[in-house]
Design a protein around this motif. Structure first.
Motif, short mmCIF file in Angstrom:
data_model
loop_
_atom_site.label_atom_id
_atom_site.label_comp_id
_atom_site.label_asym_id
_atom_site.label_seq_id
_atom_site.Cartn_x
_atom_site.Cartn_y
_atom_site.Cartn_z
N SER A 13 10.62 15.77 6.96
CA SER A 13 10.96 14.84 5.88
C SER A 13 10.53 13.42 6.18
N THR A 14 10.11 13.16 7.44
CA THR A 14 9.65 11.82 7.82
C THR A 14 8.13 11.70 7.71
N TYR A 15 7.52 12.64 6.99
CA TYR A 15 6.06 12.67 6.80
C TYR A 15 5.51 11.30 6.40
N ARG A 16 4.43 10.92 7.04
CA ARG A 16 3.69 9.72 6.67
C ARG A 16 2.26 10.11 6.32
N PRO A 17 1.56 9.29 5.52
CA PRO A 17 0.14 9.56 5.28
C PRO A 17 -0.60 9.76 6.60
N GLN A 18 -1.57 10.64 6.58
CA GLN A 18 -2.19 11.11 7.81
C GLN A 18 -3.33 10.21 8.29
N ARG A 19 -3.64 10.39 9.58
CA ARG A 19 -4.71 9.65 10.24
C ARG A 19 -5.77 10.66 10.66
N PHE A 20 -6.94 10.56 10.05
CA PHE A 20 -8.03 11.51 10.28
C PHE A 20 -9.17 10.84 11.04
N ALA A 38 -8.21 10.91 -1.65
CA ALA A 38 -7.60 10.26 -2.82
C ALA A 38 -7.91 8.76 -2.87
N ALA A 39 -8.39 8.30 -4.02
CA ALA A 39 -8.58 6.88 -4.33
C ALA A 39 -9.08 6.08 -3.13
N PRO A 40 -10.29 6.36 -2.65
CA PRO A 40 -10.73 5.73 -1.41
C PRO A 40 -11.33 4.35 -1.60
N ILE A 41 -11.25 3.55 -0.55
CA ILE A 41 -12.03 2.32 -0.42
C ILE A 41 -12.64 2.34 0.97
N VAL A 42 -13.90 1.93 1.06
CA VAL A 42 -14.62 1.99 2.33
C VAL A 42 -14.67 0.61 2.97
N LEU A 43 -14.30 0.55 4.22
CA LEU A 43 -14.51 -0.63 5.06
C LEU A 43 -15.72 -0.32 5.92
N PRO A 79 -5.08 -0.25 -6.16
CA PRO A 79 -4.86 1.14 -6.53
C PRO A 79 -5.28 2.15 -5.47
N PHE A 80 -5.71 1.69 -4.30
CA PHE A 80 -6.31 2.59 -3.33
C PHE A 80 -5.26 3.35 -2.52
N ARG A 81 -5.59 4.59 -2.18
CA ARG A 81 -4.68 5.44 -1.42
C ARG A 81 -5.27 5.91 -0.10
N THR A 82 -6.55 5.65 0.10
CA THR A 82 -7.21 6.05 1.35
C THR A 82 -8.13 4.93 1.81
N LEU A 83 -7.99 4.53 3.07
CA LEU A 83 -8.95 3.61 3.69
C LEU A 83 -9.90 4.42 4.54
N VAL A 84 -11.19 4.27 4.27
CA VAL A 84 -12.24 4.93 5.03
C VAL A 84 -12.94 3.88 5.89
N LEU A 85 -12.91 4.06 7.20
CA LEU A 85 -13.65 3.19 8.12
C LEU A 85 -14.96 3.87 8.47
N ASP A 86 -16.06 3.24 8.14
CA ASP A 86 -17.39 3.83 8.36
C ASP A 86 -18.27 2.81 9.08
N GLY A 140 1.40 3.24 1.96
CA GLY A 140 1.23 4.66 1.70
C GLY A 140 -0.21 5.13 1.73
N MET A 141 -1.06 4.52 2.55
CA MET A 141 -2.48 4.86 2.59
C MET A 141 -2.79 5.82 3.73
N GLN A 142 -3.61 6.83 3.42
CA GLN A 142 -4.21 7.63 4.47
C GLN A 142 -5.31 6.81 5.14
N ILE A 143 -5.57 7.10 6.41
CA ILE A 143 -6.67 6.45 7.13
C ILE A 143 -7.67 7.53 7.53
N VAL A 144 -8.91 7.36 7.09
CA VAL A 144 -9.98 8.30 7.43
C VAL A 144 -11.04 7.53 8.19
#
Length: 267
Positions: A13-20, A38-43, A79-86, A140-144
């Protein structure tokens, strides 16, 4: 009180957005895969996403401060839900340059005696990890994180040394990010050996271009996951990367945001 026996809850129940961490061989589609979350933005620290129709900051991050400023900006309303580091291996020289700023007359991290520069880099890496975790907890952002692969010789304490794929980072940074991530996925093409000589050495290997995501460590590569995913997820030529997201959704359950954002075309 949160540390009271009456407040005990299920850890799930303590789930947090994941780190990939997504890493793999060149051109396999790591950035394209990240673009389907989901709703990504790229850094960007490199220009690998330039062929994708995906939101990004207008400039490539050229300094450590640029990266910190991007993380700070994402703590605002958006509106972003995922940060993508590339990509993280192109970020590494920016971390090293930041270390050198604290050492007058030093031009390279290698000039700092006894490898202490890489030890100091740990602190700057951890600072970025803290920034990413703040986005998870507060926005609440996932990190990819995307990384390129390299082949390194690994010497286990209980066996002979052998070569394996791993993210292309200095060994200290590699250890930090491997531990930090919830999932480390290795991307490769399926290959079939068609002939061997009498000593067992390969004459020829062929493949159809089918892409495979590996989620559990094997001698040939590093990988891990926290959710009992299949050891291998066959993507084939699916441009939506749907098999990956179906596997994640089945393993993690409803807290996992269904990830389709767009069809991406290039790595």
């Amino acid at each position: 009180m949160p540390f009271d026996l009456n407040s005990i809850v299920s850890a799930r129940s303590t789930y947090r957005p994941q780190r990939f961490i997504l890493y793999g061989v060149q051109g396999i589609g790591k950035t394209s895969c990240a673009a389907t979350f989901a709703a990504p933005i790229v850094l960007r620290t490199e220009d690998g996403a330039c062929a994708l129709d995906i939101p990004t900051f207008p400039e490539i991050a050229a300094t450590y401060t640029d990266v910190e400023n991007a993380i700070k900006a994402l703590h605002g309303e958006h509106p972003f839900r995922t940060l993508v580091l590339d990509s993280i291996d192109w970020l590494e020289p920016l971390v090293w340059a930041r270390v050198c700023q604290d050492h007058p007359n030093i031009k390279s991290i290698e000039d700092i005696s006894y490898g202490k520069g890489y030890v100091e880099a740990d602190n700057w890496w951890r600072r970025l990890q803290g920034g990413f975790d703040s986005l998870r907890f507060n926005k609440g952002m996932q990190i990819v994180i995307i990384a390129h692969a390299e082949v390194k010789t690994y010497s286990p304490p209980d066996d002979e040394k052998y070569d394996r794929y791993q993210p292309k980072l200095h060994k200290r940074a590699f250890a930090l990010w491997q531990e930090w991530a919830d999932e480390v996925f290795f991307f490769n093409y399926r290959k079939t050996v068609t002939a061997r000589d009498d000593k067992g050495q390969t004459f020829r290997a062929v493949g159809s271009g089918d892409r495979i995501i590996y989620t559990q460590e094997r001698p040939a590569f590093l990988a891990k996951n926290r959710w009992s995913l299949p050891d291998e997820i066959t993507i084939g030529h699916d441009r939506t990367w749907k098999p990956l997201h179906d596997a994640l959704r089945a393993a993690i359950g409803e807290p996992y945001p269904y990830p389709f954002a767009q069809e991406a075309k290039h790595d």
